[in-house]
Scaffold this motif. Structure first.
Motif, PDB file in Angstrom:
ATOM      1  N   ALA A  48      -1.989   6.410   3.862  1.00 20.03           N
ATOM      2  CA  ALA A  48      -0.741   6.519   3.527  1.00 20.03           C
ATOM      3  C   ALA A  48       0.190   5.791   4.699  1.00 20.03           C
ATOM      4  O   ALA A  48       1.519   5.453   4.575  1.00 20.03           O
ATOM      5  CB  ALA A  48      -0.136   7.942   3.366  1.00 20.03           C
ATOM      6  N   ASP A  49      -0.574   5.510   5.657  1.00 19.77           N
ATOM      7  CA  ASP A  49      -0.112   4.606   6.915  1.00 19.77           C
ATOM      8  C   ASP A  49      -0.415   3.400   7.257  1.00 19.77           C
ATOM      9  O   ASP A  49      -1.677   3.436   7.251  1.00 19.77           O
ATOM     10  CB  ASP A  49       0.086   5.606   8.194  1.00 19.77           C
ATOM     11  N   PRO A  50      -0.100   2.489   6.978  1.00 18.95           N
ATOM     12  CA  PRO A  50      -0.368   1.033   7.347  1.00 18.95           C
ATOM     13  C   PRO A  50      -1.096   0.794   8.798  1.00 18.95           C
ATOM     14  O   PRO A  50      -2.023   0.178   8.798  1.00 18.95           O
ATOM     15  CB  PRO A  50       0.766   0.041   7.162  1.00 18.95           C
ATOM     16  N   GLN A  51      -0.778   1.680   9.599  1.00 19.53           N
ATOM     17  CA  GLN A  51      -1.232   1.594  11.140  1.00 19.53           C
ATOM     18  C   GLN A  51      -2.638   2.440  11.167  1.00 19.53           C
ATOM     19  O   GLN A  51      -3.331   1.964  12.102  1.00 19.53           O
ATOM     20  CB  GLN A  51      -0.005   2.369  12.029  1.00 19.53           C
ATOM     21  N   THR A  52      -3.106   3.045  10.153  1.00 24.17           N
ATOM     22  CA  THR A  52      -4.247   3.897  10.356  1.00 24.17           C
ATOM     23  C   THR A  52      -5.137   3.523   8.952  1.00 24.17           C
ATOM     24  O   THR A  52      -6.270   3.870   9.051  1.00 24.17           O
ATOM     25  CB  THR A  52      -3.842   5.494  10.297  1.00 24.17           C
ATOM     26  N   GLY A  53      -4.830   2.939   7.991  1.00 25.46           N
ATOM     27  CA  GLY A  53      -5.580   2.822   6.720  1.00 25.46           C
ATOM     28  C   GLY A  53      -6.752   1.944   6.973  1.00 25.46           C
ATOM     29  O   GLY A  53      -7.758   2.075   6.669  1.00 25.46           O
ATOM     30  N   GLY A  54      -6.555   1.058   7.977  1.00 28.68           N
ATOM     31  CA  GLY A  54      -7.637   0.248   8.334  1.00 28.68           C
ATOM     32  C   GLY A  54      -9.003   0.910   8.864  1.00 28.68           C
ATOM     33  O   GLY A  54     -10.086   0.347   9.000  1.00 28.68           O
TER      34      GLY A  54
END
Length: 259
Positions: A144-150
């Motif tokens: 849900a968060d582009p900063q943590t999806g990776g």
């Protein structure tokens, strides 16, 4: 000697290259993928995993000489956890009884050099605990968060590498003469990485994250050659090894560390 191999992810990338190498050598190959394969299933679901075992049992006649668990995703989604970790383990565990009937059984999974990156600890803990529901819930939060999806991909691959190390020497595997190992590729030019490597700028940025001083990015067949050898009769003694075929990423990132 003609052997029977099961290759998941056989419709593209490293899986397709592995299937081609084995077929060229005259072996019987049962390809598995979500499309265009002998066995068409979704390894991200319990139903697909169960169908895989049933279909392979029918097609193989009850004996499989080697399993190459290649199928995987690299998207920041819960499907990456479902396929890369739980689907891979279900493939290996589900087909283990068929391997036990072989005179030279082998199993190989595909991890990644991304397992070297710091993981998301809550997700890693749930994966190691085999808590699929909890792992998918945590992956959903990360996605849900582009900063943590990776973090999803590397964490799932780290958990898989740990599972290989923990499982390979056990009575069910090594004790049954089944060699269980994994490879950990660097950047391979496959459909999975096509968007990342499509431009010069993208390749430059990726190379900064994944340093590969020996010959840089490479083709699926290079990884397939290693997979095929690990799954061959020649490999009688490697047990629980995660072999980094990464152009030097492991050596650059971990330096002199042997772990």
């Amino acid at each position: 000697m003609v052997r029977t191999y099961v290759v998941t992810g056989a419709a593209s990338g490293i899986g397709q290259a592995s299937r081609q190498l084995l077929t060229e050598a005259g072996h019987q190959v049962i390809g598995v993928d979500i499309r265009q394969s002998d066995v068409t299933v979704d390894l991200g679901t319990p139903a697909g995993r169960a169908e895989l075992v049933d279909r392979v049992w029918d097609l193989s006649g009850g004996t499989v000489d080697a399993v190459l668990a290649v199928a995987g995703l690299a998207t920041p989604t819960i499907a990456t956890v479902a396929v890369n970790y739980f689907g891979t383990i279900a493939t290996l565990e589900g087909l283990r009884p068929l391997l036990a009937s072989s005179n030279a059984p082998r199993a190989v999974a595909v991890s990644s050099m991304a397992a070297l990156f710091p993981p998301d600890e809550p997700l890693l803990e749930r994966l190691i605990a085999a808590d699929e529901m909890g792992a998918l819930e945590r992956a959903s939060e990360l996605a849900a968060d582009p900063q943590t999806g990776g973090l999803i991909y590397g964490t799932a691959k780290r958990a898989l590498s740990r599972w290989i190390r923990r499982t390979a020497p056990t009575p069910k595997w090594a004790g049954a003469s089944i060699a269980l190992n994994a490879i950990a590729p660097g950047v391979v030019r496959t459909p999975m990485t096509a968007d990342l490597t499509a431009t010069e700028e993208g390749r430059r940025q990726l190379a900064e994250v994944v340093p590969m001083p020996l010959n840089g990015f490479f083709e699926p067949r290079d990884a397939a050659e290693l997979l095929v050898w690990l799954a061959s009769e020649a490999n009688a003694h490697l047990c629980g090894q995660v072999i980094y075929i990464d152009g030097g990423s492991d050596a650059v990132i971990r330096g002199e560390s042997v772990w």
